[in-house]
Write an enzyme that holds these catalytic residues in place. Structure first.
Site, PDB file in Angstrom:
ATOM      1  N   CYS A   6       1.105  -1.286   0.084  1.00  0.00           N
ATOM      2  CA  CYS A   6      -0.084   0.052  -0.049  1.00  0.00           C
ATOM      3  C   CYS A   6       0.939   1.153   0.107  1.00  0.00           C
ATOM      4  O   CYS A   6       1.480   1.626   1.012  1.00  0.00           O
ATOM      5  CB  CYS A   6      -0.754   0.039   1.180  1.00  0.00           C
ATOM      6  SG  CYS A   6      -1.888   1.441   1.454  1.00  0.00           S
ATOM      7  N   CYS A  34      -0.270   3.983   2.420  1.00  0.00           N
ATOM      8  CA  CYS A  34      -0.202   3.451   3.922  1.00  0.00           C
ATOM      9  C   CYS A  34       1.571   3.838   4.175  1.00  0.00           C
ATOM     10  O   CYS A  34       1.968   4.438   5.166  1.00  0.00           O
ATOM     11  CB  CYS A  34      -0.249   2.164   4.099  1.00  0.00           C
ATOM     12  SG  CYS A  34      -1.926   1.767   3.606  1.00  0.00           S
ATOM     13  N   ASP A  35       2.569   3.335   3.334  1.00  0.00           N
ATOM     14  CA  ASP A  35       3.644   3.253   3.623  1.00  0.00           C
ATOM     15  C   ASP A  35       4.843   3.854   2.929  1.00  0.00           C
ATOM     16  O   ASP A  35       5.987   3.983   3.292  1.00  0.00           O
ATOM     17  CB  ASP A  35       4.095   1.705   3.467  1.00  0.00           C
ATOM     18  CG  ASP A  35       3.630   0.753   4.457  1.00  0.00           C
ATOM     19  OD1 ASP A  35       3.025   1.285   5.392  1.00  0.00           O
ATOM     20  OD2 ASP A  35       3.143  -0.393   3.992  1.00  0.00           O
TER      21      ASP A  35
HETATM   22  C1  LIG Z   1       0.579  -4.419   5.976  1.00  0.00           C
HETATM   23  C2  LIG Z   1      -0.701  -3.248   5.563  1.00  0.00           C
HETATM   24  C3  LIG Z   1      -0.358  -1.941   6.015  1.00  0.00           C
HETATM   25  C4  LIG Z   1      -1.277  -1.111   6.098  1.00  0.00           C
HETATM   26  N1  LIG Z   1      -1.173   0.005   6.413  1.00  0.00           N
HETATM   27  C5  LIG Z   1      -2.328   1.189   6.516  1.00  0.00           C
HETATM   28  C6  LIG Z   1      -1.881   2.416   6.870  1.00  0.00           C
HETATM   29  O1  LIG Z   1      -0.840   2.944   7.304  1.00  0.00           O
HETATM   30  N2  LIG Z   1      -3.143   3.162   7.022  1.00  0.00           N
HETATM   31  C7  LIG Z   1      -4.367   3.116   6.425  1.00  0.00           C
HETATM   32  O2  LIG Z   1      -5.299   3.804   6.608  1.00  0.00           O
HETATM   33  N3  LIG Z   1      -4.526   1.747   6.005  1.00  0.00           N
HETATM   34  C8  LIG Z   1      -3.373   0.725   5.966  1.00  0.00           C
HETATM   35  N4  LIG Z   1      -3.595  -0.308   5.553  1.00  0.00           N
HETATM   36  C9  LIG Z   1      -4.995  -0.708   4.885  1.00  0.00           C
HETATM   37  C10 LIG Z   1      -6.059  -0.992   5.870  1.00  0.00           C
HETATM   38  O3  LIG Z   1      -5.372  -2.107   6.775  1.00  0.00           O
HETATM   39  C11 LIG Z   1      -7.045  -1.737   5.370  1.00  0.00           C
HETATM   40  O4  LIG Z   1      -7.772  -0.676   4.456  1.00  0.00           O
HETATM   41  C12 LIG Z   1      -8.459  -1.844   6.398  1.00  0.00           C
HETATM   42  O5  LIG Z   1      -8.019  -2.883   7.319  1.00  0.00           O
HETATM   43  C13 LIG Z   1      -9.752  -2.303   5.604  1.00  0.00           C
HETATM   44  O6  LIG Z   1     -10.596  -2.748   6.738  1.00  0.00           O
HETATM   45  P1  LIG Z   1     -11.727  -3.615   6.490  1.00  0.00           P
HETATM   46  O7  LIG Z   1     -12.349  -3.646   7.808  1.00  0.00           O
HETATM   47  O8  LIG Z   1     -12.555  -3.336   5.502  1.00  0.00           O
HETATM   48  O9  LIG Z   1     -10.941  -4.952   6.131  1.00  0.00           O
HETATM   49  P2  LIG Z   1      -9.923  -6.083   6.815  1.00  0.00           P
HETATM   50  O10 LIG Z   1      -9.025  -5.247   7.655  1.00  0.00           O
HETATM   51  O11 LIG Z   1      -9.435  -6.698   5.629  1.00  0.00           O
HETATM   52  O12 LIG Z   1     -10.864  -6.977   7.787  1.00  0.00           O
HETATM   53  C14 LIG Z   1     -11.630  -8.089   7.141  1.00  0.00           C
HETATM   54  C15 LIG Z   1     -11.776  -8.956   8.165  1.00  0.00           C
HETATM   55  O13 LIG Z   1     -12.936  -9.952   7.631  1.00  0.00           O
HETATM   56  C16 LIG Z   1     -12.599 -11.341   8.082  1.00  0.00           C
HETATM   57  N5  LIG Z   1     -13.339 -11.941   7.252  1.00  0.00           N
HETATM   58  C17 LIG Z   1     -13.110 -12.230   5.993  1.00  0.00           C
HETATM   59  N6  LIG Z   1     -14.198 -13.013   5.446  1.00  0.00           N
HETATM   60  C18 LIG Z   1     -14.942 -13.747   6.589  1.00  0.00           C
HETATM   61  C19 LIG Z   1     -15.761 -14.558   6.642  1.00  0.00           C
HETATM   62  N7  LIG Z   1     -16.583 -14.959   5.798  1.00  0.00           N
HETATM   63  N8  LIG Z   1     -16.195 -14.619   7.939  1.00  0.00           N
HETATM   64  C20 LIG Z   1     -15.637 -14.000   9.069  1.00  0.00           C
HETATM   65  N9  LIG Z   1     -14.666 -13.416   8.822  1.00  0.00           N
HETATM   66  C21 LIG Z   1     -14.351 -13.060   7.554  1.00  0.00           C
HETATM   67  C22 LIG Z   1     -10.908 -11.335   7.720  1.00  0.00           C
HETATM   68  O14 LIG Z   1     -10.230 -12.465   8.595  1.00  0.00           O
HETATM   69  C23 LIG Z   1     -10.514  -9.965   8.443  1.00  0.00           C
HETATM   70  O15 LIG Z   1     -10.234  -9.883   9.865  1.00  0.00           O
HETATM   71  C24 LIG Z   1      -2.491  -1.521   5.622  1.00  0.00           C
HETATM   72  C25 LIG Z   1      -2.893  -2.738   5.180  1.00  0.00           C
HETATM   73  C26 LIG Z   1      -1.762  -3.768   5.167  1.00  0.00           C
HETATM   74  C27 LIG Z   1      -2.169  -4.822   4.708  1.00  0.00           C
END
Ligand SMILES: Cc1cc2nc3c(=O)[nH]c(=O)nc-3n(C[C@H](O)[C@H](O)[C@H](O)COP(=O)(O)OP(=O)(O)OC[C@H]3O[C@@H](n4cnc5c(N)ncnc54)[C@H](O)[C@@H]3O)c2cc1C
Length: 303
Positions: A132, A135-136
């Site tokens: 990302c 992010c980084d």
């Molecule tokens: C290495 C890294 C660094 C990042 N750094 C930043 C940053 O500095 N700043 C920033 O703003 N963003 C950053 N991001 C992006 C940010 O983390 C994501 O945009 C954010 O986490 C998205 O949130 P979400 O809840 O939509 O999805 P996710 O964080 O992907 O969470 C989704 C969850 O749903 C669960 N899940 C999926 N399907 C199912 C199912 N069928 N049943 C039960 N559970 C399920 C998964 O296991 C997961 O835990 C980074 C991402 C990564 C990978």
């Protein structure tokens, strides 16, 4: 029967559940892996409003504890949903361990970043291997970096990183870019970006952190290129296949929804990275969580 079940315990899911609980409704979050989602794996988050710098695991834990304190229930399992369309229209949410019922469902299942699958990639993730740029990117101010990929995301990453880093090298598998013409044009005239074509990454090199990347050209000759970070932008995989029978997905597998977080199925809302949107970040995930949590609560009130 729960008022609302949230599928996914990342920032979008945790925020949705917080809003539902604060609206006085019963709410269960189901998580298949680890609470916090992708956010919990981020070594540092420096663009979340109100927090100068925090490791993702701590921010995830803070969100989790806040949700617990407001009465959100949690369970583990990989969830699927079906609609019961009788006089008491509701949803059955099933995991490998249990079956639950809810009046409304919020899907917050997130995405995974596609990996190159080469030596050094997983060992150096968070130590120079990044997925990302927003992010980084700022961690590599005035440093040389590499971007791998040939689509809109890769070119956008390269253009963005060129505003921060000393030099950006874009590696593409072929001699073509699969991005909007205007982006390609901006890339070609940017003198901080070098585009290396027909380059297949073989290895990401480094001991404690990335020091370079080795790639092969079309006849297999290997080039070693010094850099401080490798940004891999070869696509994301939304975790939505299991929901395709109840809500509409777009051609890339994202759940179709606008800023109101309503899906094509009344009573099912969507939040975070798994929906159609342009910016996938913690801040946009929690924004969606607030909208979806509030909307699901209103939906339940109207039943
Ligand atoms: C290495 C890294 C660094 C990042 N750094 C930043 C940053 O500095 N700043 C920033 O703003 N963003 C950053 N991001 C992006 C940010 O983390 C994501 O945009 C954010 O986490 C998205 O949130 P979400 O809840 O939509 O999805 P996710 O964080 O992907 O969470 C989704 C969850 O749903 C669960 N899940 C999926 N399907 C199912 C199912 N069928 N049943 C039960 N559970 C399920 C998964 O296991 C997961 O835990 C980074 C991402 C990564 C990978």
């Amino acid at each position: 029967m729960y008022d609302v079940i949230v599928i996914g315990g990342g920032p979008a899911g945790l925020t949705s559940a917080l809003y539902v609980a604060r609206a006085g409704k019963s709410v269960l979050i189901l998580e298949q892996n680890a609470f916090g989602g992708q956010m919990a794996t981020a070594p540092k988050i420096e663009n979340f409003p109100g927090v100068d710098s925090i490791d993702g695991a701590t921010l995830a834990n803070n969100m989790f504890e806040q949700a617990v304190a407001h009465g959100v229930e949690f369970d583990m399992g990989s969830a699927t949903v079906s609609v019961v369309d009788d006089s008491t229209r509701h949803f059955v949410v099933t995991t490998e361990y249990a079956e639950h019922q809810a009046k409304s469902v919020i899907i917050a299942s997130g995405v995974s970043h596609k990996h190159l699958g080469v030596d050094g990639e997983s060992a150096l993730e968070g130590k120079g291997v990044c997925y990302c740029a927003v992010c980084d990117g700022s961690f590599y101010k005035d440093k040389p970096v590499v971007v791998v990929g040939d689509g809109n995301s890769a070119v956008q990453y390269a253009l963005y990183l060129a505003t921060i880093c000393s030099q950006v090298t874009l590696l593409t598998w072929s001699n073509k870019l699969f991005c909007d013409g205007e982006l390609a044009q901006r890339l070609k005239v940017n003198d901080k970006i070098e585009w290396v074509q027909n380059a297949t990454v073989q290895q990401i090199v480094g001991d404690d952190c990335v020091t370079g990347v080795a790639y092969a050209d079309e006849i297999g000759a290997i080039t070693y290129h010094d850099c401080d970070a490798v940004f891999v932008a070869i696509g994301q995989l939304p975790h939505n296949e299991t929901f395709a029978s109840v809500v509409e997905l777009d051609e890339r597998g994202y759940i179709v929804a606008g800023e109101d977080c309503k899906t094509t199925c009344p009573g099912i809302f969507v939040a975070g990275d798994c929906r159609t949107k342009s910016i996938r970040q913690c801040a946009t995930a929690v924004g969606d969580g607030a909208v979806a949590g509030f909307s699901a609560s209103m939906y339940v009130d109207k039943l």
